[in-house]
Write an enzyme that holds these catalytic residues in place. Structure first.
Site, PDB file in Angstrom:
ATOM      1  N   ARG A   1      -1.257  -7.696   0.266  1.00  0.00           N
ATOM      2  CA  ARG A   1      -2.247  -6.682   0.591  1.00  0.00           C
ATOM      3  C   ARG A   1      -2.283  -6.419   2.096  1.00  0.00           C
ATOM      4  NH1 ARG A   1      -7.345  -9.350  -2.350  1.00  0.00           N
ATOM      5  NH2 ARG A   1      -6.306 -11.182  -1.464  1.00  0.00           N
TER       6      ARG A   1
ATOM      7  N   ASP B   1      -4.524  -4.427   5.351  1.00  0.00           N
ATOM      8  CA  ASP B   1      -5.867  -3.992   5.704  1.00  0.00           C
ATOM      9  C   ASP B   1      -5.896  -2.523   6.107  1.00  0.00           C
ATOM     10  OD1 ASP B   1      -6.939  -6.530   5.283  1.00  0.00           O
ATOM     11  OD2 ASP B   1      -6.569  -7.165   7.350  1.00  0.00           O
TER      12      ASP B   1
ATOM     13  N   TYR C   1       6.598  -9.231   9.264  1.00  0.00           N
ATOM     14  CA  TYR C   1       5.728  -8.223   9.868  1.00  0.00           C
ATOM     15  C   TYR C   1       6.245  -7.900  11.260  1.00  0.00           C
ATOM     16  CZ  TYR C   1       1.923  -8.589   6.416  1.00  0.00           C
ATOM     17  OH  TYR C   1       1.163  -8.548   5.275  1.00  0.00           O
TER      18      TYR C   1
ATOM     19  N   ARG D   1      -2.372 -10.396  13.536  1.00  0.00           N
ATOM     20  CA  ARG D   1      -3.160  -9.741  14.584  1.00  0.00           C
ATOM     21  C   ARG D   1      -3.831 -10.758  15.503  1.00  0.00           C
ATOM     22  NH1 ARG D   1      -6.885  -6.006  11.105  1.00  0.00           N
ATOM     23  NH2 ARG D   1      -7.898  -5.667  13.129  1.00  0.00           N
TER      24      ARG D   1
END
Length: 265
Positions: free
Chosen positions: A50, A52, A115, A202
């Site tokens: 998932r 954000d 990522y 992040r």
């Protein structure tokens, strides 16, 4: 029933993340709505990971089961006809069980995830990169960030970089690769791990930037990792520049995945 896998690419800026919500304004909601229009029957999809609100995907992977017979190209073209420009099916394929009868699963069959975080490092923001890249106006020392990143390689408890609302049962993750590279004013943070905690990328990027501006020495990164205290590390950085780049699977599944090279390179 056939199990179909899809490779999905999307711009996350217009959407409230991946996972379905009551307001229906998520990538999953729009994808399932497009599948309903194309297949004329409800189809529920399962994703590899998932994302954000505001987070993008170069290649998200999903699967679903159906008794509808369609060629792979038909799933791609047919579903895309009902999707907005910010979401696209890039490839589709039927995935048969392996020799032992194991079924492919977009999430549980994944061996690793990659990522990328794209950061624009310039004194003034670029309107052309709004929503597509993070922004840091202070000069960043690349070598210091690279040294700090090396402390995160390997298997560790990543509680210090975990969101308070993270629902993962264990904070232990194996960081297989973490690199920081610069091309002009663009800095790319690339991270590959077996799995990631909520906001983990992040939070790591925010902490590396804190090292890059000289607020902390590179060794501070290991201190934070070993301390397992979220309150002591840098704030969660903006989602704009975060891209789910690739999900790696055993070649036995035969997925027609695309190259994981970021489009800005």
């Amino acid at each position: 029933m056939k199990r179909i896998a899809l490779g999905i690419q999307y711009d996350g800026a217009p959407w409230h993340g991946w996972q379905t919500q009551p307001d229906g304004h998520t990538v999953q909601d729009r994808l399932e709505a497009a599948l309903l229009k194309f297949a004329r029957t409800p189809i529920d999809v399962t994703c590899a990971g998932r994302t954000d609100t505001g987070v993008h995907a170069l290649e998200q992977v999903v699967h679903f089961d159906t008794d509808i017979a369609r060629e792979a190209f038909s799933w791609v073209r047919g579903v895309n006809a009902f999707l907005p420009p910010s979401i696209a099916v890039r490839w589709a394929c039927e995935v048969a069980p392996d020799g032992q009868g194991e079924q492919f699963h977009a999430r549980f069959s994944a061996a690793s995830r990659t990522y990328h975080y794209l950061l624009y490092n310039h004194a003034t923001p670029s309107p052309l990169l709004a929503g597509k890249a993070g922004w840091a106006f202070r000069p960043l020392e690349l070598a210091a960030m690279q040294e700090a990143a090396r402390h995160l390689h390997g298997t560790h408890d990543f509680s210090a970089f975990r969101a308070a609302e993270c629902q993962a049962k264990s904070p232990v993750r194996s960081m297989q690769r973490i690199e920081v590279a610069r091309r002009g004013d663009l800095i790319t943070f690339s991270l590959t791990a077996n799995a990631f905690l909520h906001h983990m990328v992040r939070n790591i990027v925010g902490s590396l930037i804190a090292v890059g501006i000289g607020k902390y020495p590179p060794a501070w990164m290991r201190e934070m990792l070993e301390g397992c205290d979220r309150s002591r590390v840098a704030p969660t950085f903006m989602p704009d520049g975060l891209y789910l780049a690739r999900i790696d699977y055993d070649p036995k599944w035969g997925l027609p995945q695309e190259a994981a090279v970021p489009f800005w390179l």
